[in-house]
Write a protein that holds these residues in place. Structure first.
Motif, PDB file in Angstrom:
ATOM      1  N   ILE A  92       0.779  -1.283  -0.088  1.00 14.94           N
ATOM      2  CA  ILE A  92      -0.003   0.001   0.005  1.00 14.94           C
ATOM      3  C   ILE A  92       0.721   1.340   0.171  1.00 14.94           C
ATOM      4  N   LEU A  93       1.981   1.364   0.778  1.00 16.67           N
ATOM      5  CA  LEU A  93       2.882   2.480   0.753  1.00 16.67           C
ATOM      6  C   LEU A  93       3.531   2.576  -0.548  1.00 16.67           C
ATOM      7  N   GLN A  94       4.057   1.519  -0.985  1.00 18.14           N
ATOM      8  CA  GLN A  94       4.756   1.515  -2.373  1.00 18.14           C
ATOM      9  C   GLN A  94       3.867   2.121  -3.426  1.00 18.14           C
ATOM     10  N   GLU A  95       2.485   1.704  -3.592  1.00 19.10           N
ATOM     11  CA  GLU A  95       1.528   2.121  -4.431  1.00 19.10           C
ATOM     12  C   GLU A  95       1.294   3.585  -4.182  1.00 19.10           C
ATOM     13  N   ARG A  96       1.474   4.234  -3.085  1.00 19.93           N
ATOM     14  CA  ARG A  96       1.093   5.449  -2.970  1.00 19.93           C
ATOM     15  C   ARG A  96       2.402   6.522  -3.143  1.00 19.93           C
ATOM     16  N   THR A  97       3.521   5.964  -3.003  1.00 21.86           N
ATOM     17  CA  THR A  97       4.848   6.778  -2.959  1.00 21.86           C
ATOM     18  C   THR A  97       5.829   6.514  -3.947  1.00 21.86           C
ATOM     19  N   GLU A  98       5.577   5.202  -4.566  1.00 25.45           N
ATOM     20  CA  GLU A  98       6.457   4.625  -5.614  1.00 25.45           C
ATOM     21  C   GLU A  98       7.955   4.613  -4.942  1.00 25.45           C
ATOM     22  N   LEU A  99       8.170   4.477  -3.684  1.00 28.12           N
ATOM     23  CA  LEU A  99       9.424   3.969  -2.984  1.00 28.12           C
ATOM     24  C   LEU A  99       9.573   2.826  -2.789  1.00 28.12           C
TER      25      LEU A  99
END
Length: 253
Positions: free
Chosen positions: A78-85
């Motif tokens: 979820i975090l990667q989907e929102r930030t691309e980090l």
């Protein structure tokens, strides 16, 4: 950094309805994930929030757990989907289970205005227990990503938050307190200061998290006592002014 997508009401409605049709087959019922993403840049502590549709309200980046997915993997996805980090340190800190959190009147009214009559099997109508994580990142490296539900991704000063839905304001405050308690122990994991840094740069990070000024001598004494820093030899450049020592995190951390 802010990302804004102009989404028509029709596209917003279709996107939400499509989600409602597929969610029960993909995700676990009754459990969600919320992430408090703190950003540190220009000596300021910020929080990443998502605008709820075309309304003036914001929410934390969150989502649902796939039926064949581990909880921690879901939070990272979820975090990667929102930030691309990609390389992000996440810490689970709280479980929000108040019975009223999923039935906030404002949120229900907003959803009704966006999609009209809500189906009897409405995914959003059920009670959700949210498992909460926090992360601390360099906001200059974030590439915000929007989707049908959320039309704007924006950083807000921790002291100047907008109107948020559900119990997300309470979750943010709990995350800040946990970050303050964890910072000494987790500092190296956040990896915010580059390979080397000065004591002043480190102090500014602490001041942004604790939201107060710190006494330089006391701070330096404390940090050196933790045993997490390695002081490097000074690199003299022949100029008359005194260069500060550079530090890096000890390899044993």
């Amino acid at each position: 950094m802010t990302k804004i997508d102009i989404i028509s009401d029709a596209a917003l409605k279709n996107g939400i309805r499509q989600f409602l049709e597929t969610a029960p087959d993909i995700y676990m019922a009754g459990v969600s994930v919320d992430t408090v993403i703190f950003g540190f840049h220009h000596d300021k502590l910020k929080v990443l929030l998502l605008r709820f549709g075309n309304t003036p309200y914001f929410v934390l980046p969150g989502g649902y757990i796939k039926k064949e997915e581990d909880l921690d993997d879901a939070a990272l996805r979820i975090l990667q989907e929102r930030t691309e980090l990609q390389n992000i340190y996440l810490e689970q800190f709280y479980t929000s289970g108040n019975i009223s959190r999923s039935n906030e009147k404002v949120a229900v009214e907003l959803a009704f205005k966006m999609i009209g009559t809500i189906p009897n099997s409405n995914w959003f109508g059920q009670r959700f227990v949210s498992v909460c994580y926090y992360a601390l990142v360099d906001d200059t490296k974030v590439n915000p990503v929007t989707e049908a539900f959320f039309t704007e991704v924006k950083w807000f000063d921790i002291n100047k938050l907008p109107r948020v839905l559900y119990d997300h304001d309470n979750i943010i405050q709990k995350a800040l307190k946990r970050l303050q308690a964890d910072l000494d122990e987790k500092l190296a994991a956040f990896n915010l200061l580059g390979e080397t840094f000065t004591m002043l740069e480190l102090q500014k990070l602490y001041e942004s998290v604790y939201q107060k000024k710190l006494v330089r001598t006391n701070f330096q004494r404390k940090m050196l006592s933790l045993g997490v820093l390695e002081r490097l030899e000074k690199q003299y450049n022949g100029k008359s002014h005194k260069a500060p020592y550079l530090y890096r995190f000890a390899q044993t951390v």
